[in-house]
Design an enzyme around this catalytic site. Sequence first.
Site, mmCIF file in Angstrom:
data_model
loop_
_atom_site.group_PDB
_atom_site.id
_atom_site.type_symbol
_atom_site.label_atom_id
_atom_site.label_comp_id
_atom_site.label_asym_id
_atom_site.label_seq_id
_atom_site.Cartn_x
_atom_site.Cartn_y
_atom_site.Cartn_z
ATOM 1 N N ASP A 1 0.808 -1.227 0.000
ATOM 2 C CA ASP A 1 0.000 0.000 0.000
ATOM 3 C C ASP A 1 0.840 1.276 0.000
ATOM 4 O OD1 ASP A 1 0.910 -0.119 2.570
ATOM 5 O OD2 ASP A 1 -1.048 -0.286 3.523
ATOM 6 N N ASP A 2 2.181 1.127 -0.031
ATOM 7 C CA ASP A 2 3.024 2.317 -0.227
ATOM 8 C C ASP A 2 3.651 2.307 -1.633
ATOM 9 O OD1 ASP A 2 4.731 0.220 0.343
ATOM 10 O OD2 ASP A 2 5.671 1.173 2.080
ATOM 11 N N ASP B 1 6.945 -12.506 0.893
ATOM 12 C CA ASP B 1 7.651 -12.410 -0.395
ATOM 13 C C ASP B 1 8.767 -13.448 -0.505
ATOM 14 O OD1 ASP B 1 9.145 -11.025 1.503
ATOM 15 O OD2 ASP B 1 9.452 -9.238 0.274
ATOM 16 N N HIS C 1 10.970 1.069 -1.589
ATOM 17 C CA HIS C 1 11.661 2.144 -0.867
ATOM 18 C C HIS C 1 12.974 1.682 -0.246
ATOM 19 C CE1 HIS C 1 10.106 0.462 2.833
ATOM 20 N NE2 HIS C 1 8.865 0.567 2.391
HETATM 21 N N1 UDP Z 1 1.260 -4.397 6.706
HETATM 22 C C1 UDP Z 1 0.301 -5.278 7.183
HETATM 23 N N2 UDP Z 1 0.107 -5.352 8.525
HETATM 24 C C2 UDP Z 1 0.817 -4.585 9.407
HETATM 25 C C3 UDP Z 1 1.797 -3.718 8.911
HETATM 26 C C4 UDP Z 1 2.000 -3.650 7.550
HETATM 27 O O1 UDP Z 1 -0.361 -5.947 6.408
HETATM 28 O O2 UDP Z 1 0.583 -4.678 10.597
HETATM 29 C C5 UDP Z 1 1.443 -4.285 5.254
HETATM 30 C C6 UDP Z 1 1.403 -2.840 4.797
HETATM 31 O O3 UDP Z 1 0.076 -2.438 4.576
HETATM 32 C C7 UDP Z 1 2.248 -2.876 3.557
HETATM 33 C C8 UDP Z 1 3.261 -3.983 3.859
HETATM 34 O O4 UDP Z 1 2.707 -4.763 4.905
HETATM 35 O O5 UDP Z 1 1.498 -3.226 2.406
HETATM 36 C C9 UDP Z 1 4.603 -3.431 4.275
HETATM 37 O O6 UDP Z 1 4.434 -2.609 5.405
HETATM 38 P P1 UDP Z 1 5.353 -1.335 5.684
HETATM 39 O O7 UDP Z 1 5.459 -0.520 4.439
HETATM 40 O O8 UDP Z 1 4.786 -0.632 6.896
HETATM 41 O O9 UDP Z 1 6.744 -1.945 6.123
HETATM 42 P P2 UDP Z 1 8.045 -2.335 5.275
HETATM 43 O O10 UDP Z 1 8.062 -3.826 5.281
HETATM 44 O O11 UDP Z 1 7.924 -1.759 3.900
HETATM 45 O O12 UDP Z 1 9.158 -1.715 6.045
HETATM 46 MN MN MN Z 2 6.862 -0.226 2.986
#
Ligand code: UDP
Ligand code: MN
Length: 283
Positions: free
Chosen positions: A102-103, A198, A222
């Site tokens: 979702d980002d 993933d 990111h």
């Molecule tokens: N996400 C989720 N549950 C959570 C936190 C995050 O499903 O409690 C999902 C979030 O919506 C996004 C993905 O996991 O699609 C990655 O989350 P985030 O960008 O916060 O963390 P990253 O892994 O990129 O650091």
């Molecule tokens: Mn993220």
Amino acid sequence: VTATPQPPITELDDIFISVKTTKNYHDTRLALIIKTWFQLARDQTWFFTDAVDTYYQEKTKGHLINTNCSQGHFQEALCCKMSAELDVFLASGKKWFCHFDDDNYVNVPRLVKLLDEYSPSVDWYLGKPSIFSPLEIHLDSYPTSSHKNKTPSEKISFWFATGGAGFCLSRALTLKMLPIAGGGKFINIGRKIRFPDDVTMGFIIEHLLKVPLRIVENFHSHLEPMEHIHPDTFQEQVSFSYAHMRNQWNVVKVDGFDLTKDPKRFYSLHCKLFPYFSFCPTR
Ligand code: UDP
Ligand code: MN
């Protein structure tokens, strides 16, 4: 010689776009997607979340799916959502399954153009790794734990596409996954290897099914510096992202709305790609 233009093999409607989200991110992340790129793929995009939310259910015209998975950024919850995404795709009959976080900002026409270069009836795992060598993991007597003391842990290595950059699977590949990972079984595999969704995907596709990841550089998470993507190449990119880390934004460097109004730069990026969109400044 006049060549008759061939109709495209893949159209937007052949694609199932799934976005993983969570209740806490509906207002901050989902809202931004709905106002921008979702408008270009409203019928093809589905959001997988972990709560009932009538407000966003309406905003997405019924495209918000409550997976009933637990909230939280941990292995089990994430694999539960990915499992739901895969199963809903399998039931959809579409030709391509594309997952995003979702980002992510998804450049919809570019995604269609990318998939048009590949056949959905051939096994394709398209995405981009975020590490420079295959992931090495130790398997503790997978798939059975029947001979506990005899089997030393086996070392295996495989590539996986970073979920935060987005990736796509052809229908042919997902049909091969169906017997081992369909109907919720994706969760069991994730639990066994104890890695996120993933990585579990890479394990199933590369290690179990021996289908290699095809690296597509146009996907971006990111974990990469977003400012390295040159504005002249925006049209060519399939996905973008943003993150706020150590008091700094890792965002696309693009002119447009000011930073206070558009800190994540998605409105500006959207106007750069689609200047005639309703909220974009008239020139
Ligand atoms: N996400 C989720 N549950 C959570 C936190 C995050 O499903 O409690 C999902 C979030 O919506 C996004 C993905 O996991 O699609 C990655 O989350 P985030 O960008 O916060 O963390 P990253 O892994 O990129 O650091
Ligand atoms: Mn993220």
